[in-house]
Write a protein that holds these residues in place. Sequence first.
Motif, mmCIF file in Angstrom:
data_model
loop_
_atom_site.group_PDB
_atom_site.id
_atom_site.type_symbol
_atom_site.label_atom_id
_atom_site.label_comp_id
_atom_site.label_asym_id
_atom_site.label_seq_id
_atom_site.Cartn_x
_atom_site.Cartn_y
_atom_site.Cartn_z
ATOM 1 N N ASP A 1 4.842 15.113 -2.512
ATOM 2 C CA ASP A 1 3.438 15.661 -1.906
ATOM 3 C C ASP A 1 2.860 14.786 -1.183
ATOM 4 O OD1 ASP A 1 1.530 18.222 -2.727
ATOM 5 O OD2 ASP A 1 0.236 16.503 -2.359
ATOM 6 N N SER B 1 3.048 11.147 -3.054
ATOM 7 C CA SER B 1 3.016 11.157 -4.399
ATOM 8 C C SER B 1 4.115 12.203 -4.948
ATOM 9 C CB SER B 1 1.422 11.320 -4.894
ATOM 10 O OG SER B 1 1.255 13.099 -4.417
ATOM 11 N N LYS C 1 4.673 15.057 -7.683
ATOM 12 C CA LYS C 1 3.728 15.955 -8.101
ATOM 13 C C LYS C 1 4.393 17.078 -9.062
ATOM 14 C CE LYS C 1 0.098 19.444 -6.902
ATOM 15 N NZ LYS C 1 -0.630 20.076 -5.890
ATOM 16 N N LEU D 1 3.674 20.645 -10.676
ATOM 17 C CA LEU D 1 2.762 21.997 -10.548
ATOM 18 C C LEU D 1 3.159 23.049 -11.687
ATOM 19 C CD1 LEU D 1 0.254 23.408 -9.406
ATOM 20 C CD2 LEU D 1 2.048 24.422 -7.643
ATOM 21 N N LYS E 1 -3.547 11.468 -10.713
ATOM 22 C CA LYS E 1 -4.755 12.586 -10.416
ATOM 23 C C LYS E 1 -4.043 14.009 -11.076
ATOM 24 C CE LYS E 1 -6.406 15.031 -6.318
ATOM 25 N NZ LYS E 1 -6.115 15.424 -4.986
ATOM 26 N N SER E 2 -5.142 14.659 -11.570
ATOM 27 C CA SER E 2 -4.838 15.876 -12.439
ATOM 28 C C SER E 2 -6.034 16.753 -12.326
ATOM 29 C CB SER E 2 -4.227 15.538 -13.769
ATOM 30 O OG SER E 2 -4.101 16.864 -14.462
ATOM 31 N N TRP F 1 -8.068 10.614 -7.435
ATOM 32 C CA TRP F 1 -7.206 9.831 -7.541
ATOM 33 C C TRP F 1 -7.869 8.642 -8.305
ATOM 34 C CZ3 TRP F 1 -2.186 10.100 -7.322
ATOM 35 C CH2 TRP F 1 -1.902 10.845 -6.646
ATOM 36 N N TYR G 1 -1.819 20.517 -12.740
ATOM 37 C CA TYR G 1 -0.776 19.841 -12.057
ATOM 38 C C TYR G 1 -1.132 18.447 -12.501
ATOM 39 C CZ TYR G 1 -4.838 18.131 -9.114
ATOM 40 O OH TYR G 1 -5.817 17.713 -8.663
ATOM 41 N N TRP G 2 -0.083 17.449 -12.293
ATOM 42 C CA TRP G 2 -0.310 16.179 -12.489
ATOM 43 C C TRP G 2 0.489 15.413 -11.348
ATOM 44 C CZ3 TRP G 2 3.460 12.058 -13.327
ATOM 45 C CH2 TRP G 2 2.888 11.036 -13.842
ATOM 46 N N GLN G 3 0.029 14.362 -10.838
ATOM 47 C CA GLN G 3 0.591 13.673 -9.657
ATOM 48 C C GLN G 3 0.405 12.145 -9.944
ATOM 49 O OE1 GLN G 3 -2.024 16.067 -6.870
ATOM 50 N NE2 GLN G 3 -0.384 14.891 -5.520
#
Length: 356
Positions: A64, A74, A76, A78, A122-123, A154, A219-221
């Motif tokens: 991403d 990043s 990611k 999803l 980040k999420s 972030w 999501y989580w990244q």
Amino acid sequence: MALTTVRPEGMGFNTGRRNLIINGAMQVAQRGTSETSVSTSQYANACDRFKVNGNNGTWTISQDTNAPDGFSNSFKMLLTATETISGTSYWSVEQKMEGQNLQGLAYGTSSAKTVTVSFYVKSNITGTYCLNLYQDDGTKNFPKTYTIDTANTWERKTISFVGDTATALDNDNASSLRTQFFVVAGSSLNSGTPGSRGAYTDATFAAGHTAQIDAVNDYWQITGLQLEVGEQATPFEHRSFGDELIKCERYFSVVVGSDVTFTNTHAWTQQEVIGHLGFGKVEMRANPTMSHSGNNHFFIRSGGITETTDNVSFVQADKRGHCRAEFSGSGGLTTGRGAWVKCIEPAGHIHADAEL
């Protein structure tokens, strides 16, 4: 862009080789930048060296372009279909590290080194997540937790892990340590107590993890992932794209169709042509598994015979970047006659896979 930091980053342009993680800035994506409908453990078409592991749910995995200041990409995850979490449900993102690259940690001795993992995360789901420093040699869990405090923001996190004085890491090309970031963990896997190293049990696999990515579009990244010796995190070690690509090609390498060149090609039988392919840029971790993508990618000309085929196998591939290619056609070739083979689909790929 809002950014929460644990400690100042500084410029981060460092010339050392402190970071034991490969592609921690998520720059390299040889397989592709996105893959949908991911529902099984795999190296998805996203950032090199990062594998997703899990047993239910359907995801889009991507490289991403949303990232904190100082980074361009990043990794990611999803969720694209609601996940019903059972006691044994889990999903994680991991990177495996070769034991021969970790000998400086001095595991198995009284001088075993502490390592510190730092990263940006980040999420949309706040709460407590688990990072397990899994040890293949000795089969040990070392789960610790971190908290995402603010949704869609972030945040930089740092976690330290004391060294293992009891069990040495094998000096070979197999996996010895893994960073396992959990985004889903059921009650059978998160009920243990985090904070210490111990023999593997299900309960401590993701001990302390309570935040669950389980609804559509959750999501989580992550980016800026670094694992280094010491009790304190230092600014992220930014390496050049070329340096990271070379490190990634030890595990996975792509030859684009327009760059494919076969040598010593000739008709082996009336139906078969053989040739040799040089694919390697660096020595790979092990002899790779070869594959190719697409349909009717290869054009064969030998004498008066011309045809296209997708029926090819790669054999005797070695880690130094050589293999034999065997093409099967409809027949009519003259055994022993020279042949010319070309990949006719520029977007086609030949893959060499030596991942851990």
